[in-house]
Design a protein around this motif. Structure first.
Motif, mmCIF file in Angstrom:
data_model
loop_
_atom_site.group_PDB
_atom_site.id
_atom_site.type_symbol
_atom_site.label_atom_id
_atom_site.label_comp_id
_atom_site.label_asym_id
_atom_site.label_seq_id
_atom_site.Cartn_x
_atom_site.Cartn_y
_atom_site.Cartn_z
ATOM 1 N N ASP A 1 -10.462 -3.127 1.084
ATOM 2 C CA ASP A 1 -10.854 -1.903 0.423
ATOM 3 C C ASP A 1 -9.527 -0.844 0.707
ATOM 4 O O ASP A 1 -9.731 0.159 0.317
ATOM 5 N N ASP A 2 -8.418 -1.444 1.189
ATOM 6 C CA ASP A 2 -7.008 -0.696 1.331
ATOM 7 C C ASP A 2 -6.643 -0.538 -0.121
ATOM 8 O O ASP A 2 -5.957 -1.321 -0.693
ATOM 9 N N ALA A 3 -6.642 1.063 -0.752
ATOM 10 C CA ALA A 3 -6.264 0.926 -1.997
ATOM 11 C C ALA A 3 -4.723 0.698 -1.883
ATOM 12 O O ALA A 3 -4.187 0.526 -3.190
ATOM 13 N N SER A 4 -3.949 1.167 -1.000
ATOM 14 C CA SER A 4 -2.445 0.940 -1.039
ATOM 15 C C SER A 4 -1.921 -0.535 -1.021
ATOM 16 O O SER A 4 -0.661 -0.613 -1.085
ATOM 17 N N MET A 5 -2.933 -1.217 -0.787
ATOM 18 C CA MET A 5 -2.744 -2.940 -0.733
ATOM 19 C C MET A 5 -2.979 -3.232 -2.152
ATOM 20 O O MET A 5 -2.415 -4.664 -2.638
ATOM 21 N N GLN A 6 -3.594 -2.751 -3.045
ATOM 22 C CA GLN A 6 -3.775 -3.273 -4.474
ATOM 23 C C GLN A 6 -2.854 -3.792 -5.239
ATOM 24 O O GLN A 6 -2.817 -4.951 -5.694
ATOM 25 N N GLU B 1 13.043 1.262 4.656
ATOM 26 C CA GLU B 1 14.605 0.781 5.066
ATOM 27 C C GLU B 1 14.646 0.180 6.451
ATOM 28 O O GLU B 1 15.358 -0.892 6.726
ATOM 29 N N ILE B 2 13.749 0.710 7.273
ATOM 30 C CA ILE B 2 13.578 0.208 8.766
ATOM 31 C C ILE B 2 12.977 -1.416 8.807
ATOM 32 O O ILE B 2 13.550 -2.082 9.419
ATOM 33 N N LEU B 3 12.309 -1.523 7.924
ATOM 34 C CA LEU B 3 11.454 -2.673 7.875
ATOM 35 C C LEU B 3 12.451 -3.878 7.151
ATOM 36 O O LEU B 3 12.747 -5.046 7.605
ATOM 37 N N PRO C 1 5.401 -1.343 -0.036
ATOM 38 C CA PRO C 1 5.569 0.070 -0.266
ATOM 39 C C PRO C 1 5.858 0.786 1.045
ATOM 40 O O PRO C 1 5.496 0.438 1.993
ATOM 41 N N GLU C 2 6.582 2.172 0.657
ATOM 42 C CA GLU C 2 6.551 3.336 1.818
ATOM 43 C C GLU C 2 5.440 3.276 2.357
ATOM 44 O O GLU C 2 5.318 3.590 3.939
#
Length: 329
Positions: free
Chosen positions: A59-64, A211-213, A179-180
């Protein structure tokens, strides 16, 4: 799939009977099954099918965007793997018809696939609707999370966390797709707080989470040595260009060699016998540059080198650092 069943034991004849019911008979249609004592986590559940763990990432919209990315799907096994996973379901996912056939098939519908009976498949095969896309997306996400669980050594009853999913992406060379917003949550970075009365000189900008990742996820690029290549025995060998996307991606994540701002491009060496027609420099001969300095170099290489230093000197510094920190080995 797993189920809890209560056995009926006939000790004299040495027979154990189970009564799964019609809804669980399909568990026994694939040959052998595994029998084990229930663990403490599921011992309180009633007899019947054991429900799978709730997955908040669904249900996490940022993961779609990640779930629907073609590279992510391919790393998990591709749409053919999704179809095989759906073939284990003996139910039609289109619940809007009163009658369903006893035979089932899989219908492709962006962004995934849907399990349908033959009757509903004939009715919906040429249709493209948001409702069908929602079912296909749900199947895709559930299959993908199950595959990630299995590849990380968990079972389907493990609740997958965001850092675990991001680690799976790092392992599969997909870190550049994070993504960020997702990287910030995975690294548990707190958002920067600014006061309306603070001075600009008091603001200390932090590095983006992506960038850290990327820095943490960089991989060693192995440079193979072959002293007896076929071309080395030819009088006029055809030039082979060394290409390595992993290394150029790492170079792009570094600071600009001129201004120390985040680089935008891995600049391939030009001049010095490189960069002409059919002689593009190898991916090893690259320098991290921001967009402004990259444009400046291509506009006038002589003026650029007079101002910022020779390209070979800048390249040597990049190669020295890559070797020193283990990026090249």
């Amino acid at each position: 799939m797993r189920a809890i069943l209560t056995p009926e034991v006939a000790p004299i004849s040495g027979v154990v009977l189970f009564r799964p019911g019609n809804e669980l008979l399909w568990l026994f249609r694939h040959g052998r099954v595994v029998i084990e004592t229930p663990s403490e986590a599921i011992q309180h559940l009633p007899s019947g099918l054991i429900p799978e763990a709730d997955q908040p990432l669904e249900d996490d919209a940022s993961m779609q965007a990640i779930f629907e990315n073609e590279r992510v799907i391919q790393r998990a096994g591709g749409l053919n793997g999704l179809d095989s996973w759906l073939e284990r379901k003996f139910e039609c996912q289109w619940e809007h018809n009163d009658w369903h056939s006893r035979d089932f098939t899989v219908m492709r519908h962006a962004p995934g696939s849907i399990r349908l009976c033959w009757g509903c498949d004939n009715q919906l095969r040429e249709q493209t609707t948001e409702r069908l896309a929602g079912i296909a997306r749900q199947n895709l996400v559930q299959w993908l999370l199950e595959r990630v669980n299995i590849e990380l050594g968990f079972n389907s009853y493990h609740t997958l966390t965001l850092p675990e999913f991001c680690w799976w992406m790092v392992r599969n060379d997909l870190a550049d797709l994070i993504p960020e917003s997702v990287a910030t949550k995975a690294l548990r970075m707190k958002p920067e707080s600014f006061s309306s009365v603070m001075r600009e000189s008091d603001i200390t900008p932090s590095l983006p989470a992506t960038e850290i990742l990327q820095e943490k996820a960089k991989k060693i690029v192995a440079v193979k040595v072959d002293p007896e290549t076929p071309e080395s025995f030819m009088l006029r060998p055809k030039r082979r260009r060394w290409v390595n996307e992993k290394y150029t991606r790492w170079v792009k994540s570094q600071q600009c060699s001129c201004c120390n701002n985040p680089a935008d491009d891995p600049h391939h060496l030009i001049g010095h016998g490189q960069g002409g027609m059919g002689t593009k420099a190898h991916d090893l001969f690259v320098i991290p540059l921001c967009r402004a300095h990259h444009d400046e170099l291509h506009a006038d290489p002589v003026a650029f080198e007079a101002k910022h230093g020779d390209q070979l000197t800048l390249l040597f510094r990049v190669l020295d650092r890559a070797l020193a920190i283990g990026v090249l080995a």
